[in-house]
Scaffold this motif. Structure first.
Motif, PDB file in Angstrom:
ATOM      1  N   ARG A 133      26.831  47.827  45.624  1.00 47.01           N
ATOM      2  CA  ARG A 133      28.122  47.158  45.576  1.00 47.01           C
ATOM      3  C   ARG A 133      29.215  48.149  45.204  1.00 47.01           C
ATOM      4  NH1 ARG A 133      29.310  41.779  44.580  1.00 47.01           N
ATOM      5  NH2 ARG A 133      27.396  41.489  45.801  1.00 47.01           N
ATOM      6  N   VAL A 134      30.261  48.194  46.013  1.00 45.55           N
ATOM      7  CA  VAL A 134      31.439  48.985  45.667  1.00 45.55           C
ATOM      8  C   VAL A 134      32.320  48.109  44.791  1.00 45.55           C
ATOM      9  CG1 VAL A 134      33.453  50.209  46.513  1.00 45.55           C
ATOM     10  CG2 VAL A 134      31.309  50.322  47.808  1.00 45.55           C
ATOM     11  N   LEU A 135      32.519  48.531  43.549  1.00 40.46           N
ATOM     12  CA  LEU A 135      33.295  47.750  42.605  1.00 40.46           C
ATOM     13  C   LEU A 135      34.781  48.029  42.746  1.00 40.46           C
ATOM     14  CD1 LEU A 135      31.126  48.187  39.367  1.00 40.46           C
ATOM     15  CD2 LEU A 135      30.933  46.434  41.140  1.00 40.46           C
ATOM     16  N   THR A 136      35.583  47.111  42.255  1.00 43.14           N
ATOM     17  CA  THR A 136      37.012  47.386  42.161  1.00 43.14           C
ATOM     18  C   THR A 136      37.208  48.448  41.076  1.00 43.14           C
ATOM     19  OG1 THR A 136      37.452  45.744  40.439  1.00 43.14           O
ATOM     20  CG2 THR A 136      37.497  44.982  42.735  1.00 43.14           C
ATOM     21  N   PRO A 137      38.316  49.175  41.121  1.00 40.99           N
ATOM     22  CA  PRO A 137      38.557  50.177  40.070  1.00 40.99           C
ATOM     23  C   PRO A 137      38.501  49.573  38.668  1.00 40.99           C
ATOM     24  CG  PRO A 137      40.071  50.522  41.896  1.00 40.99           C
ATOM     25  CD  PRO A 137      39.344  49.224  42.173  1.00 40.99           C
ATOM     26  N   ILE A 143      32.335  49.031  33.575  1.00 41.06           N
ATOM     27  CA  ILE A 143      30.955  49.511  33.658  1.00 41.06           C
ATOM     28  C   ILE A 143      30.846  50.921  33.072  1.00 41.06           C
ATOM     29  CG2 ILE A 143      29.139  50.233  35.249  1.00 41.06           C
ATOM     30  CD1 ILE A 143      29.308  47.243  34.979  1.00 41.06           C
ATOM     31  N   GLU A 144      31.836  51.766  33.370  1.00 41.92           N
ATOM     32  CA  GLU A 144      31.814  53.142  32.863  1.00 41.92           C
ATOM     33  C   GLU A 144      31.877  53.173  31.342  1.00 41.92           C
ATOM     34  OE1 GLU A 144      34.060  57.447  33.487  1.00 41.92           O
ATOM     35  OE2 GLU A 144      35.082  55.587  34.069  1.00 41.92           O
ATOM     36  N   GLU A 145      32.687  52.306  30.753  1.00 43.88           N
ATOM     37  CA  GLU A 145      32.769  52.247  29.292  1.00 43.88           C
ATOM     38  C   GLU A 145      31.406  51.921  28.688  1.00 43.88           C
ATOM     39  OE1 GLU A 145      35.752  49.325  28.611  1.00 43.88           O
ATOM     40  OE2 GLU A 145      37.435  50.728  28.864  1.00 43.88           O
ATOM     41  N   LEU A 173      23.794  44.479  31.756  1.00 44.11           N
ATOM     42  CA  LEU A 173      23.135  43.604  32.724  1.00 44.11           C
ATOM     43  C   LEU A 173      23.957  42.340  32.991  1.00 44.11           C
ATOM     44  CD1 LEU A 173      19.399  43.871  31.582  1.00 44.11           C
ATOM     45  CD2 LEU A 173      20.433  44.890  33.621  1.00 44.11           C
ATOM     46  N   LEU A 174      24.613  41.834  31.960  1.00 40.71           N
ATOM     47  CA  LEU A 174      25.459  40.656  32.149  1.00 40.71           C
ATOM     48  C   LEU A 174      26.638  40.973  33.068  1.00 40.71           C
ATOM     49  CD1 LEU A 174      25.487  39.157  28.543  1.00 40.71           C
ATOM     50  CD2 LEU A 174      24.601  38.034  30.602  1.00 40.71           C
ATOM     51  N   TYR A 179      29.194  40.845  38.499  1.00 43.57           N
ATOM     52  CA  TYR A 179      29.800  41.521  39.640  1.00 43.57           C
ATOM     53  C   TYR A 179      28.958  41.448  40.907  1.00 43.57           C
ATOM     54  CZ  TYR A 179      32.858  43.633  36.098  1.00 43.57           C
ATOM     55  OH  TYR A 179      33.753  43.840  35.086  1.00 43.57           O
ATOM     56  N   PHE A 180      27.638  41.351  40.745  1.00 44.06           N
ATOM     57  CA  PHE A 180      26.750  41.402  41.906  1.00 44.06           C
ATOM     58  C   PHE A 180      26.290  40.033  42.383  1.00 44.06           C
ATOM     59  CE2 PHE A 180      26.719  45.767  41.194  1.00 44.06           C
ATOM     60  CZ  PHE A 180      25.867  46.451  42.048  1.00 44.06           C
TER      61      PHE A 180
END
Length: 306
Positions: A133-137, A143-145, A173-174, A179-180
């Protein structure tokens, strides 16, 4: 076994087979997180075809390449999240990596450090194939945090880091689930073989849940799993092995050991009680089985727990 059915137990084993250095990887706990730009310095990097015996998330902030999951091929581009579970056929090729994080863990880690009933809340972990999945910015920043925090804790010295990481993995995971899988339809997934594999995994999980709760004290045979899907045992065995690279007995063994390790953390249960809960008629049979698959006795494993 063909190269395409090569099952690798750990990331270290995969990189050994590829002739790559992996000194930054420590999977002794069943969990590891690393940045791939710290691992690869020359491109392109191509993997051998393999089937992992572990779960993985790949968080691509800035990288390019190609990724194959089963018979599907996907480009690796910035802002993408990949998830694969044990048994998926995989192959990857990296053309450039600037910032990419890889998180890997096995089922024992999930059961011990995250939640003993992990698949009830996160049933997608049993899904046969999850497309990237390509996430929005904005989504990727969140997710990066999370994975940046997990990375710091994993490489830190906190006496509570396993619990902190376990809780953080739940949060991760939540967010992945949000998002997925908000529009995911579990009724339809792939072809008939994929459905058979998914149903087998669900039946396997449910059976061990019933063992742990005392609803049953009898181990299921391969024939029993075939009967649950109204399939000939040879056909079920063939599908599971061809789709996952592991036999049904290997899946059962891995599940048994994962559940045993969770139960051994509960000091109020003696080894005889644990053996009975897992469907073993004799504690000695359980001890021999555990030692065969882990190279240590249940008592030795329990003594090393902090």
């Amino acid at each position: 076994m063909s190269t395409k059915n090569l099952v690798v137990k750990t990331l270290n084993e995969l990189y050994d087979l590829m002739g790559l250095s992996h000194s930054v990887i420590d999977q002794s706990s069943g969990f590891s997180i690393l940045y791939l730009q710290d691992l690869f310095s020359e491109y392109p990097v191509s993997s051998i075809p393999f089937r992992p015996n572990f779960f993985s998330f790949l968080f691509i902030k800035d990288a390019f390449g190609n990724y194959t999951i089963d018979d599907l091929n996907f480009p690796m581009v910035p802002g993408t999240v990949y998830f694969t579970n044990p048994g998926n056929f995989r192959r990857f090729e990296w053309h450039k990596i600037t910032d990419t994080c890889l998180l890997v863990f096995n089922e024992s880690y999930l059961k011990e450090q995250v939640h003993p009933d992990i698949y009830r809340e996160f049933s997608f972990l049993l899904t046969e194939t999850v497309e990237p999945r390509v996430l929005t910015p904005e989504q990727f920043v969140i997710i990066e945090e999370l994975y940046t925090f997990i990375y710091r804790e994993h490489h830190g010295q906190s006496p509570y880091k396993n619990k902190v990481i376990g809780s953080s993995v739940v949060t991760l995971l939540l967010k992945i689930k949000e998002y997925f899988f908000q529009d995911y339809n579990p009724i339809y997934e792939g072809n008939r073989s994929s459905q058979i594999v998914k149903t087998f995994k669900q039946n396997l999980e449910q059976h061990f849940r019933d063992l742990a709760s005392g609803k049953t004290d009898t181990q299921l045979r391969v024939q029993d799993y075939a009967d649950k899907q109204f399939l000939h045992v040879n056909y079920l065995s063939s599908v599971i092995t061809s789709k996952t690279g592991k036999s049904i007995t290997a899946w059962i063994a891995d599940k048994t050991i994962a559940e045993a390790k969770v139960m051994l953390q509960d000091k109020s249960m003696n080894i005889k009680e644990i053996a009975a809960k897992l469907g073993f008629l004799e504690a000695s049979h359980f001890s021999n089985y555990f030692k065969k698959h882990t190279h240590q006795s249940p008592a030795d494993y329990r003594r090393q727990l902090v």
